[in-house]
Design an enzyme around this catalytic site. Sequence first.
Site, PDB file in Angstrom:
ATOM      1  N   LYS A 187      48.156  34.638  39.823  1.00 48.60           N
ATOM      2  CA  LYS A 187      47.047  33.764  40.242  1.00 48.60           C
ATOM      3  C   LYS A 187      45.786  34.156  39.476  1.00 48.60           C
ATOM      4  O   LYS A 187      45.204  35.213  39.703  1.00 48.60           O
ATOM      5  CB  LYS A 187      46.789  33.875  41.745  1.00 48.60           C
ATOM      6  CG  LYS A 187      45.957  32.689  42.219  1.00 48.60           C
ATOM      7  CD  LYS A 187      45.235  32.929  43.509  1.00 48.60           C
ATOM      8  CE  LYS A 187      43.997  33.756  43.365  1.00 48.60           C
ATOM      9  NZ  LYS A 187      42.952  33.173  42.497  1.00 48.60           N
ATOM     10  N   GLU A 261      42.751  47.439  40.608  1.00 48.83           N
ATOM     11  CA  GLU A 261      41.756  47.725  39.561  1.00 48.83           C
ATOM     12  C   GLU A 261      40.462  47.097  40.033  1.00 48.83           C
ATOM     13  O   GLU A 261      40.290  45.878  39.957  1.00 48.83           O
ATOM     14  CB  GLU A 261      42.199  47.095  38.228  1.00 48.83           C
ATOM     15  CG  GLU A 261      43.348  47.814  37.550  1.00 48.83           C
ATOM     16  CD  GLU A 261      42.910  49.097  36.869  1.00 48.83           C
ATOM     17  OE1 GLU A 261      41.705  49.380  36.767  1.00 48.83           O
ATOM     18  OE2 GLU A 261      43.808  49.837  36.436  1.00 48.83           O
ATOM     19  N   CYS A 297      33.887  45.520  34.474  1.00 44.25           N
ATOM     20  CA  CYS A 297      34.079  46.627  35.421  1.00 44.25           C
ATOM     21  C   CYS A 297      33.688  47.963  34.805  1.00 44.25           C
ATOM     22  O   CYS A 297      33.214  48.858  35.478  1.00 44.25           O
ATOM     23  CB  CYS A 297      35.535  46.676  35.855  1.00 44.25           C
ATOM     24  SG  CYS A 297      36.668  46.882  34.463  1.00 44.25           S
ATOM     25  N   GLU A 399      27.224  47.435  42.525  1.00 49.35           N
ATOM     26  CA  GLU A 399      27.743  46.851  41.282  1.00 49.35           C
ATOM     27  C   GLU A 399      27.115  45.463  41.117  1.00 49.35           C
ATOM     28  O   GLU A 399      27.338  44.572  41.943  1.00 49.35           O
ATOM     29  CB  GLU A 399      29.270  46.720  41.326  1.00 49.35           C
ATOM     30  CG  GLU A 399      29.811  46.214  39.998  1.00 49.35           C
ATOM     31  CD  GLU A 399      31.298  45.864  40.009  1.00 49.35           C
ATOM     32  OE1 GLU A 399      31.772  45.328  41.013  1.00 49.35           O
ATOM     33  OE2 GLU A 399      31.964  46.133  38.998  1.00 49.35           O
TER      34      GLU A 399
HETATM   35  P1  NAD Z   1      36.994  38.901  43.445  1.00 50.15           P
HETATM   36  O1  NAD Z   1      37.437  40.068  44.224  1.00 50.15           O
HETATM   37  O2  NAD Z   1      35.991  37.996  44.043  1.00 50.15           O
HETATM   38  O3  NAD Z   1      38.233  37.964  43.062  1.00 50.15           O
HETATM   39  C1  NAD Z   1      39.323  38.490  42.334  1.00 50.15           C
HETATM   40  C2  NAD Z   1      40.550  37.631  42.606  1.00 50.15           C
HETATM   41  O4  NAD Z   1      40.915  37.755  43.973  1.00 50.15           O
HETATM   42  C3  NAD Z   1      40.351  36.145  42.339  1.00 50.15           C
HETATM   43  O5  NAD Z   1      41.497  35.649  41.700  1.00 50.15           O
HETATM   44  C4  NAD Z   1      40.207  35.579  43.745  1.00 50.15           C
HETATM   45  O6  NAD Z   1      40.587  34.229  43.846  1.00 50.15           O
HETATM   46  C5  NAD Z   1      41.149  36.467  44.519  1.00 50.15           C
HETATM   47  N1  NAD Z   1      40.895  36.534  45.959  1.00 50.15           N
HETATM   48  C6  NAD Z   1      39.718  36.367  46.600  1.00 50.15           C
HETATM   49  N2  NAD Z   1      39.891  36.540  47.922  1.00 50.15           N
HETATM   50  C7  NAD Z   1      41.195  36.836  48.109  1.00 50.15           C
HETATM   51  C8  NAD Z   1      41.983  37.124  49.249  1.00 50.15           C
HETATM   52  N3  NAD Z   1      41.464  37.153  50.476  1.00 50.15           N
HETATM   53  N4  NAD Z   1      43.289  37.393  49.075  1.00 50.15           N
HETATM   54  C9  NAD Z   1      43.838  37.382  47.843  1.00 50.15           C
HETATM   55  N5  NAD Z   1      43.143  37.101  46.728  1.00 50.15           N
HETATM   56  C10 NAD Z   1      41.838  36.831  46.860  1.00 50.15           C
HETATM   57  O7  NAD Z   1      36.491  39.477  42.044  1.00 50.15           O
HETATM   58  P2  NAD Z   1      35.842  38.700  40.823  1.00 50.15           P
HETATM   59  O8  NAD Z   1      34.462  38.284  41.189  1.00 50.15           O
HETATM   60  O9  NAD Z   1      36.777  37.692  40.285  1.00 50.15           O
HETATM   61  O10 NAD Z   1      35.790  39.859  39.726  1.00 50.15           O
HETATM   62  C11 NAD Z   1      34.779  40.796  39.660  1.00 50.15           C
HETATM   63  C12 NAD Z   1      35.232  42.133  40.174  1.00 50.15           C
HETATM   64  O11 NAD Z   1      36.428  42.558  39.508  1.00 50.15           O
HETATM   65  C13 NAD Z   1      34.211  43.215  39.879  1.00 50.15           C
HETATM   66  O12 NAD Z   1      34.063  44.037  41.003  1.00 50.15           O
HETATM   67  C14 NAD Z   1      34.822  43.965  38.715  1.00 50.15           C
HETATM   68  O13 NAD Z   1      34.348  45.280  38.561  1.00 50.15           O
HETATM   69  C15 NAD Z   1      36.277  43.894  39.036  1.00 50.15           C
HETATM   70  N6  NAD Z   1      37.096  44.122  37.843  1.00 50.15           N
HETATM   71  C16 NAD Z   1      37.794  45.289  37.737  1.00 50.15           C
HETATM   72  C17 NAD Z   1      38.538  45.557  36.592  1.00 50.15           C
HETATM   73  C18 NAD Z   1      39.294  46.851  36.411  1.00 50.15           C
HETATM   74  O14 NAD Z   1      40.111  46.936  35.495  1.00 50.15           O
HETATM   75  N7  NAD Z   1      39.038  47.873  37.223  1.00 50.15           N
HETATM   76  C19 NAD Z   1      38.587  44.611  35.568  1.00 50.15           C
HETATM   77  C20 NAD Z   1      37.875  43.426  35.729  1.00 50.15           C
HETATM   78  C21 NAD Z   1      37.133  43.182  36.872  1.00 50.15           C
END
Ligand code: NAD
Length: 508
Positions: A187, A261, A297, A399
């Site tokens: 997804k 992650e 991130c 963050e």
């Molecule tokens: P997010 O947590 O809002 O969403 C991530 C994903 O989770 C999306 O696909 C979203 O649709 C899905 N999602 C949301 N609610 C959910 C639920 N209840 N159940 C299942 N899936 C759900 O994050 P974002 O805004 O897309 O990304 C930013 C975050 O990701 C930042 O905190 C960033 O640091 C982190 N990030 C981490 C890494 C890493 O490798 N550590 C890499 C990239 C981004």
Amino acid sequence: MSQAAIGDPVSEFVGGRKFRMLVGGDLVEERGKRSMVTVDPSTGDRLTEVPDGTAEDVGRAVAAAKEAQPAWQAMGVDGRAEVFAELGRAVQEHEVELAMLDAIDGGMPFEAMRVDVKISLSNIRNWPTLVRWHGGRTIPATPGNLHYTAFKPYGVVGRINAFNHPLMFTITRPLAALIAGNAVVLKPAQQVPLSALAFGELAREIFPPGVLNIVTGGAEPGDALVTHPEVKRLGFTGSMRTGMRIQQRAATAGIKALSLELGGKNPMIVFPDVDLDEAVDGAIDGMNFGVCTGQSCGSNSRVYVHRDLYEDFVARAGERLEGMKVAAAYAEEVDVGPLVTEEHHRRVMSFVNSGREEGARLVTGGGRPGNGSAPKDGFYLRPTLFADVRPEMAIAREEIFGPVISVFPWEDYDDVIAQANDTDLGLTASVWTNDLSLAHRTADRLEAGYVWINDSTTHYWGTPFGGMKNSGLGREESIEEYESYLETKTVHTILREPERSLARMRDR
Ligand code: NAD
């Protein structure tokens, strides 16, 4: 730049195209009214509608994956490697289209997204090579016995992605699970569905039906994947908050293996012996302003500079950021694109405003570009640098996930280490000094899963990447990731005395 120049790639690559999900080898449309609008962050214009997947779509995708998985597993690494090679060729052929879709849909500059395609290609090549000779162990636990381990894929794996490297995450995040013999339901993030769905069209021609499925949408299909009883292994990239929720929700549906992650509030520590220009470049590159507008991130968003260099560092970094051109992600000249959505722009601006209100010194940025370099309705924020940041300020603690860097002066070594570690997060850290002992001692004391010395931002594939503390669980981009998509099976055999075996044969 004229609106016509901006409009061209949009009509060429999005135009009237229909984007569909990949489920069980079929390209499927939304059901009923379940579609979602995707917006071009460079202009604020509506681009198109794509399917807003449902729990039912996830259910179909999981069923298809379950059916396809045994034959995929039976192909062995060599068979799967051939499929990977074909996938690499298809991605290479569509490099421009895929990178441009990320620029249009996600606001990440086109050239940076071409680099993401290249990284994806090298990952596709690297996985089969890395795992070809991976095997189990024989364990001399007891004499007269043979104990060995073998590895088995979980079956169906769910992967949920963040928005900041749309295509690269779509391609690379399922690879370890796939090469290990699992089938995957992926997804992508709801803000950036286009490149994932275009990639799905390519994948459909290459993978056996059901081995890789792509369902778009937000929390609803995400939660359906997390709580599906047939999904025994989940890989998640996203925020700490969603990661915590996923841990909880997954547990309601059985015992599941998880890797997370998550976010970072990453420190960079600059010692007084460094070359100032190199350290400034390291800090700016490390923020990923140019790759994804600081929405990364691993960004070193807290930079601790020794008092001896502090004012020069702030001035030099401010000048460099002033010189960066903020423009549409597919403009001919662009250093920094927009933020991904209007909502995220508002969130990042609230941090900028809090920095001002709490008394940090705004050295540069803090608002939209004023020189007409970018379309006025895009979600832009100039690269922003705050100096004299204090540890209790929100910009020092949360963050931000945007183009905002905070600089702090330091004098006492133990104090700067304590400040760097004073966060719930622990993804990356960056240490700048030419003193070898100091560099490694400092790396040892920093609470982070990945530490760069005199470097920042680059991931070196094959080295484990992942976070400590609330930044995550598990490691990726390495053999550790591959093993995490396999379950260990121990086989135990009693080795009878040869006389007993021979006597049985004689008596037969
Ligand atoms: P997010 O947590 O809002 O969403 C991530 C994903 O989770 C999306 O696909 C979203 O649709 C899905 N999602 C949301 N609610 C959910 C639920 N209840 N159940 C299942 N899936 C759900 O994050 P974002 O805004 O897309 O990304 C930013 C975050 O990701 C930042 O905190 C960033 O640091 C982190 N990030 C981490 C890494 C890493 O490798 N550590 C890499 C990239 C981004």
